[in-house]
Design a protein around this motif. Structure first.
Motif, PDB file in Angstrom:
ATOM      1  N   TYR A 179       0.817  -1.214   0.000  1.00 42.45           N
ATOM      2  CA  TYR A 179       0.000   0.000   0.000  1.00 42.45           C
ATOM      3  C   TYR A 179       0.853   1.268   0.000  1.00 42.45           C
ATOM      4  CZ  TYR A 179      -3.839  -3.210   0.811  1.00 42.45           C
ATOM      5  OH  TYR A 179      -4.746  -4.235   0.669  1.00 42.45           O
ATOM      6  N   SER A 180       1.985   1.207  -0.686  1.00 39.96           N
ATOM      7  CA  SER A 180       2.887   2.369  -0.695  1.00 39.96           C
ATOM      8  C   SER A 180       2.274   3.613  -1.336  1.00 39.96           C
ATOM      9  CB  SER A 180       4.209   2.008  -1.381  1.00 39.96           C
ATOM     10  OG  SER A 180       4.011   1.585  -2.706  1.00 39.96           O
ATOM     11  N   PRO A 181       1.484   3.524  -2.423  1.00 43.50           N
ATOM     12  CA  PRO A 181       0.877   4.752  -2.963  1.00 43.50           C
ATOM     13  C   PRO A 181      -0.097   5.402  -1.981  1.00 43.50           C
ATOM     14  CG  PRO A 181       0.782   2.979  -4.578  1.00 43.50           C
ATOM     15  CD  PRO A 181       1.170   2.366  -3.271  1.00 43.50           C
ATOM     16  N   LEU A 182      -0.859   4.580  -1.264  1.00 44.64           N
ATOM     17  CA  LEU A 182      -1.784   5.104  -0.252  1.00 44.64           C
ATOM     18  C   LEU A 182      -1.007   5.819   0.838  1.00 44.64           C
ATOM     19  CD1 LEU A 182      -4.635   5.214   1.073  1.00 44.64           C
ATOM     20  CD2 LEU A 182      -4.072   3.017   2.150  1.00 44.64           C
ATOM     21  N   ARG A 183       0.046   5.200   1.292  1.00 43.59           N
ATOM     22  CA  ARG A 183       0.867   5.784   2.346  1.00 43.59           C
ATOM     23  C   ARG A 183       1.472   7.113   1.899  1.00 43.59           C
ATOM     24  NH1 ARG A 183       2.711   2.415   5.969  1.00 43.59           N
ATOM     25  NH2 ARG A 183       2.673   0.727   4.450  1.00 43.59           N
ATOM     26  N   ALA A 184       1.978   7.147   0.662  1.00 39.82           N
ATOM     27  CA  ALA A 184       2.635   8.358   0.157  1.00 39.82           C
ATOM     28  C   ALA A 184       1.674   9.527   0.059  1.00 39.82           C
ATOM     29  CB  ALA A 184       3.264   8.075  -1.206  1.00 39.82           C
ATOM     30  N   MET A 185       0.457   9.281  -0.404  1.00 38.32           N
ATOM     31  CA  MET A 185      -0.479  10.403  -0.560  1.00 38.32           C
ATOM     32  C   MET A 185      -0.977  10.902   0.794  1.00 38.32           C
ATOM     33  SD  MET A 185      -4.078   8.884  -1.989  1.00 38.32           S
ATOM     34  CE  MET A 185      -5.267   8.093  -0.892  1.00 38.32           C
ATOM     35  N   ILE A 186      -1.130   9.996   1.757  1.00 37.51           N
ATOM     36  CA  ILE A 186      -1.550  10.425   3.094  1.00 37.51           C
ATOM     37  C   ILE A 186      -0.465  11.289   3.727  1.00 37.51           C
ATOM     38  CG2 ILE A 186      -2.098   9.634   5.423  1.00 37.51           C
ATOM     39  CD1 ILE A 186      -3.265   7.085   4.080  1.00 37.51           C
ATOM     40  N   ARG A 187       0.778  10.843   3.619  1.00 36.67           N
ATOM     41  CA  ARG A 187       1.887  11.600   4.198  1.00 36.67           C
ATOM     42  C   ARG A 187       2.008  12.981   3.559  1.00 36.67           C
ATOM     43  NH1 ARG A 187       6.513   6.828   4.403  1.00 36.67           N
ATOM     44  NH2 ARG A 187       5.724   5.773   6.270  1.00 36.67           N
ATOM     45  N   ALA A 188       1.769  13.061   2.260  1.00 35.97           N
ATOM     46  CA  ALA A 188       1.902  14.340   1.560  1.00 35.97           C
ATOM     47  C   ALA A 188       0.958  15.383   2.140  1.00 35.97           C
ATOM     48  CB  ALA A 188       1.642  14.153   0.070  1.00 35.97           C
ATOM     49  N   ILE A 239      -3.808   1.414   7.598  1.00 32.86           N
ATOM     50  CA  ILE A 239      -2.621   2.168   7.187  1.00 32.86           C
ATOM     51  C   ILE A 239      -2.874   3.671   7.307  1.00 32.86           C
ATOM     52  CG2 ILE A 239      -1.258   2.759   5.132  1.00 32.86           C
ATOM     53  CD1 ILE A 239      -1.386  -0.312   4.492  1.00 32.86           C
ATOM     54  N   LEU A 240      -4.078   4.110   6.978  1.00 35.79           N
ATOM     55  CA  LEU A 240      -4.448   5.510   7.182  1.00 35.79           C
ATOM     56  C   LEU A 240      -4.294   5.898   8.653  1.00 35.79           C
ATOM     57  CD1 LEU A 240      -5.871   8.222   6.503  1.00 35.79           C
ATOM     58  CD2 LEU A 240      -8.051   7.002   6.713  1.00 35.79           C
ATOM     59  N   LEU A 241      -4.741   5.037   9.554  1.00 34.58           N
ATOM     60  CA  LEU A 241      -4.657   5.333  10.981  1.00 34.58           C
ATOM     61  C   LEU A 241      -3.213   5.347  11.473  1.00 34.58           C
ATOM     62  CD1 LEU A 241      -7.640   3.352  12.556  1.00 34.58           C
ATOM     63  CD2 LEU A 241      -7.582   5.656  11.644  1.00 34.58           C
ATOM     64  N   LEU A 242      -2.402   4.445  10.946  1.00 35.47           N
ATOM     65  CA  LEU A 242      -0.991   4.424  11.346  1.00 35.47           C
ATOM     66  C   LEU A 242      -0.319   5.746  10.994  1.00 35.47           C
ATOM     67  CD1 LEU A 242       1.516   2.946  12.416  1.00 35.47           C
ATOM     68  CD2 LEU A 242       1.835   2.021  10.098  1.00 35.47           C
ATOM     69  N   GLU A 243      -0.559   6.236   9.773  1.00 36.49           N
ATOM     70  CA  GLU A 243       0.038   7.502   9.352  1.00 36.49           C
ATOM     71  C   GLU A 243      -0.535   8.673  10.148  1.00 36.49           C
ATOM     72  OE1 GLU A 243       2.604   7.726   7.456  1.00 36.49           O
ATOM     73  OE2 GLU A 243       2.612   5.596   6.987  1.00 36.49           O
ATOM     74  N   ALA A 244      -1.833   8.625  10.427  1.00 34.32           N
ATOM     75  CA  ALA A 244      -2.460   9.712  11.185  1.00 34.32           C
ATOM     76  C   ALA A 244      -1.942   9.763  12.615  1.00 34.32           C
ATOM     77  CB  ALA A 244      -3.980   9.548  11.182  1.00 34.32           C
ATOM     78  N   GLN A 245      -1.776   8.600  13.226  1.00 35.00           N
ATOM     79  CA  GLN A 245      -1.271   8.584  14.604  1.00 35.00           C
ATOM     80  C   GLN A 245       0.146   9.130  14.663  1.00 35.00           C
ATOM     81  OE1 GLN A 245      -2.476   5.511  17.295  1.00 35.00           O
ATOM     82  NE2 GLN A 245      -0.368   5.102  17.931  1.00 35.00           N
ATOM     83  N   ARG A 246       0.956   8.782  13.690  1.00 37.16           N
ATOM     84  CA  ARG A 246       2.330   9.267  13.679  1.00 37.16           C
ATOM     85  C   ARG A 246       2.386  10.779  13.457  1.00 37.16           C
ATOM     86  NH1 ARG A 246       5.295   4.307  10.304  1.00 37.16           N
ATOM     87  NH2 ARG A 246       5.930   3.174  12.180  1.00 37.16           N
ATOM     88  N   ALA A 247       1.438  11.304  12.696  1.00 36.19           N
ATOM     89  CA  ALA A 247       1.424  12.738  12.411  1.00 36.19           C
ATOM     90  C   ALA A 247       0.604  13.528  13.432  1.00 36.19           C
ATOM     91  CB  ALA A 247       0.867  12.981  11.009  1.00 36.19           C
ATOM     92  N   GLY A 248      -0.113  12.845  14.328  1.00 31.58           N
ATOM     93  CA  GLY A 248      -0.994  13.530  15.271  1.00 31.58           C
ATOM     94  C   GLY A 248      -2.155  14.210  14.584  1.00 31.58           C
ATOM     95  N   CYS A 249      -2.666  13.594  13.535  1.00 29.16           N
ATOM     96  CA  CYS A 249      -3.640  14.227  12.636  1.00 29.16           C
ATOM     97  C   CYS A 249      -5.068  13.741  12.904  1.00 29.16           C
ATOM     98  CB  CYS A 249      -3.256  13.887  11.200  1.00 29.16           C
ATOM     99  SG  CYS A 249      -3.475  15.217  10.032  1.00 29.16           S
TER     100      CYS A 249
END
Length: 714
Positions: free
Chosen positions: A457-466, A510-520
């Motif tokens: 799910y790398s494309p999903l991860r990349a767009m969320i991080r952006a 994966i969305l939640l993992l990125e959000a938790q790391r960003a505090g979003c």
């Protein structure tokens, strides 16, 4: 006429589709269960890599069903395993029957853990003349959050890998818990021009809006997607049809905010002033509209001058670090931009493969221009982060709420660089509904679910991080796209599509993992036909839903009482797919659709529906103490609607900037492309005259801020 398909064959097509996560039925907007046409199912199956003729026989379908099951057994380690932290599950490893295997997990910090084999009684399966066995290994509760790798070591000395992602059960962002309720504004940034902007709203306007409304008590600012567009004419006006969601649109850069602007020599400064004047020239055919082509032509020239300006050692080091962090993805995107500004879209055949020798040679010949496009990303990122900093300094708890589009342009950089991630011959859209009675085709190719899993799910991860790199919250347009999307085969109407399901547990996790790391904070746009369990599932995971006042109704069609709204939502009076509230109350959407021939029902009948809806809403406003005047003005009605949503328990309340100024013209009329100037309307007042940033009326700001501040206790 195409001959009908035999029922036995159709039944097998449906079985193959269901095993491929394709829904064979759907509910239409009248509440009727519809069966997806067999021709549609065949085309969708083909797009997923299942080789079927257009007129398959029983033998073709039986062969495809067997091959589909065989594929699972031919893979040693599953492509991607997603599990929630603190839980247990097993993972199936496929090896030659009777062979031994050792399995371990490499954590993202580089340490390894051996996995314990557990009993399973699955019999071996014969595939291509060989017996394959299935072993089960335990993934236990101690595995930490993060992106890990499962590796299976076979007794013949070979090994095989698969992705393992451990994700949170739910998110609980600290910024969301500062108060029981928060309010903010929503704007289409490009539409808000200032005296200094270059033909459209930009990061300077964004920073100023953040300061203005932060000081008025707002805690967030929801803006349209900042995703990248092609740097060539004609520039795509829709922020919801980007070329990629992994990079930003330099259209929004404010040249004056670039640090090197202050170091310009007099001649260069005069040149940039001339460019600024050029950006303000209007099209003679469409006066008053946002002209992105004119704006970018002038701004691109100005930014090219600024790029050539010498940078300090510190700034150059920061830029080089940005390039290094961006890696191959940033370089490929910059190469594509340089190609497109030279050749436009679609690219000539020799440049359509991102890994071709022709692309490599072009990039070498145009190395400085490629570097320029990487510089643009650096500047855009810096300016958005600065706007977020201004929001926080002005008192916003969340700040910028970014918007994540549901898809990308078929000729865009993301499809060019990651072709294998997309399903060929398909577009995403929506089946017919009340507001788009012929359905919608959004001209966006869908992700291939299997390819996503293969990539971890790398494309999903990349767009969320952006998006989370500059925002305190992210709104996900059509969050149901993480569960299913309406795929429309090329050449077929939007009413001849089918829903294809995605692994929502993996994608949401994966969305939640990125959000938790960003505090979003995460908000899902969950409007439309939604199965009840989906909203419950998102709520359990800590993702807020969306409530739009006009869509919240009781079973009898009457407006839902404020106290019955969901709590875990962003509540608003309108959305970008509806006209501003004043326009909606005037029935502008119905008049436009009638003029463009988009209504299935008669204009008179639909206007009766509009008037009845407004009357029912007025009664609800009075019944709940939001409206007191017997003959309210348009402005009083709008304010009453905001009092109404302020009475709801919703965690977040959004005030649309268009309603503060009394705008009437829609930004977007769904179901149109060339018929209406979508995404080109500048912010305007009730008579259609443009309202610049400097002209946003303080009384309007105060009136809406007072309503919201009284509710949230500010």
């Amino acid at each position: 006429m195409t001959p009908p398909i035999h029922p036995e064959i159709f039944s097998r097509i449906q079985l193959l589709a269901q095993k491929s996560a394709i829904a064979t039925t759907y509910w239409d907007w009248h509440g009727n269960l519809r069966e997806v046409q067999p021709r549609t199912l065949i085309k969708v199956l083909n797009s997923l890599g299942i080789d079927l003729p257009q007129d398959p026989q029983v033998s073709d379908l039986d062969k495809a069903l067997t091959a589909q099951e065989d594929q699972i057994w031919l893979r040693t380690v599953p492509a991607c395993t997603v599990m929630r932290v603190g839980t247990w599950r097993d993972v199936h490893i496929h090896v030659p029957d009777g062979s031994s295997v050792r399995v371990e997990v490499t954590l993202e910090d580089g340490t390894t853990r051996s996995l314990t084999q557990v009993e399973n009684w699955d019999p071996a399966r014969e595939v291509n003349g060989s017996l394959i066995g299935r072993a089960a290994f335990a993934l236990d509760e101690s595995l930490p959050l993060g992106d890990h790798t499962i590796t299976a070591y076979l007794e013949d000395g070979t090994s095989s890998n698969g992705h393992l992602v451990v994700v949170p059960h739910r998110i609980d962002p600290p910024s969301l818990n500062q108060r029981e309720q928060m309010w903010g504004i929503a704007s289409q940034l490009y539409s808000v021009r200032s005296a200094q902007s270059w033909g459209m709203g930009d990061t300077a306007v964004l920073a100023s809006l953040n300061q203005m409304f932060g000081r008025a008590g707002a805690d967030f600012h929801l803006i349209n997607p900042m995703h990248a567009v092609a740097p060539c004419e004609p520039i795509e006006p829709s922020p919801y049809l980007p070329v990629t969601r992994q990079f930003l649109a330099p259209l929004y850069i404010s040249p004056e905010m670039v640090e090197e602007y202050q170091l310009l020599k007099q001649a260069d400064r005069i040149h940039l002033q001339e460019c600024h004047a050029l950006s303000l020239q209007e099209e003679t055919d469409n006066p008053g509209l946002i002209d992105r082509d004119q704006s970018w032509m002038a701004k691109n020239e100005a930014l090219s001058v600024l790029f050539r300006q010498p940078r300090s050692q510190e700034r150059e080091a920061e830029f080089n670090e940005f390039i290094e962090t961006g890696g191959q993805s940033l370089e490929r995107f910059a190469q594509w931009c340089a190609l497109v500004e030279t050749y436009s879209m679609p690219l000539p055949p020799q440049y359509r493969d991102s890994e071709s020798e022709a692309v490599k040679q072009f990039s070498q010949r145009n190395e400085l221009r490629v570097r320029y496009h990487m510089w643009l990303q650096w500047i855009a990122s810096q300016q958005l982060q600065e706007a977020q900093k201004r929001a926080r300094e002005a008192g916003m708890a969340i700040g910028i709420m970014g918007d994540l589009a549901v898809g990308v342009h078929p000729y865009g950089s993301e499809v060019w660089d990651q072709t294998d991630m997309f399903a060929p011959g398909m577009c995403v859209g929506a089946p017919p509904d009340m507001y788009s009675q012929q359905g919608q085709n959004w001209s966006q190719p869908p992700w291939n679910p299997q390819a996503l899993a293969e990539s971890g799910y790398s494309p999903l991860r990349a767009m969320i991080r952006a998006t989370m790199s500059y925002a305190g919250a992210v709104r996900i347009d059509h969050i149901l796209g993480l569960f299913r999307l309406w795929w429309i085969p090329d050449g077929m109407g939007a009413n001849h599509g089918a829903y294809v399901h995605y692994d929502h547990e993996a994608m949401v996790g994966i969305l939640l993992l990125e959000a938790q790391r960003a505090g979003c904070v995460v908000i899902g746009e969950d409007l439309g036909t939604v199965e009840p369990w989906v909203r419950g599932y998102l709520n359990e995971r800590g993702i807020l839903g969306t409530s739009i006042l006009w869509f919240e109704r009781n079973e009898d069609g009457s407006p839902l009482a404020p106290q019955h709204y969901r709590r875990e939502v962003l509540a608003a009076v309108n959305t970008h797919d509806l006209p501003p509230t004043a326009g909606y109350m005037r029935g502008i959407h119905t008049k436009l659709r009638s003029d463009l021939g988009l209504l299935v029902e008669s204009y008179e009948k639909m206007r009766q529906v509009d008037r009845a809806e407004l009357e029912n809403m007025s009664q609800a406003l009075r019944a709940h103490g939001a409206l007191h005047s017997a003959e309210p003005s348009e402005e009083e009605l709008i304010e009453a609607l905001y009092r109404y949503i302020a009475k709801t328990p919703a965690r977040l309340l959004a005030v649309s900037l268009v309603d503060i100024v009394g705008d009437i013209r829609p930004q977007n009329l769904p179901g149109t492309h060339t018929e209406y100037p979508n995404w080109k309307m500048p912010l305007g007042n009730s008579s259609g005259r443009e309202v610049t940033f400097e002209e946003i009326p303080p009384p309007g700001i105060k009136a809406h801020a007072d309503i919201m501040n009284a509710t949230v206790g500010k």
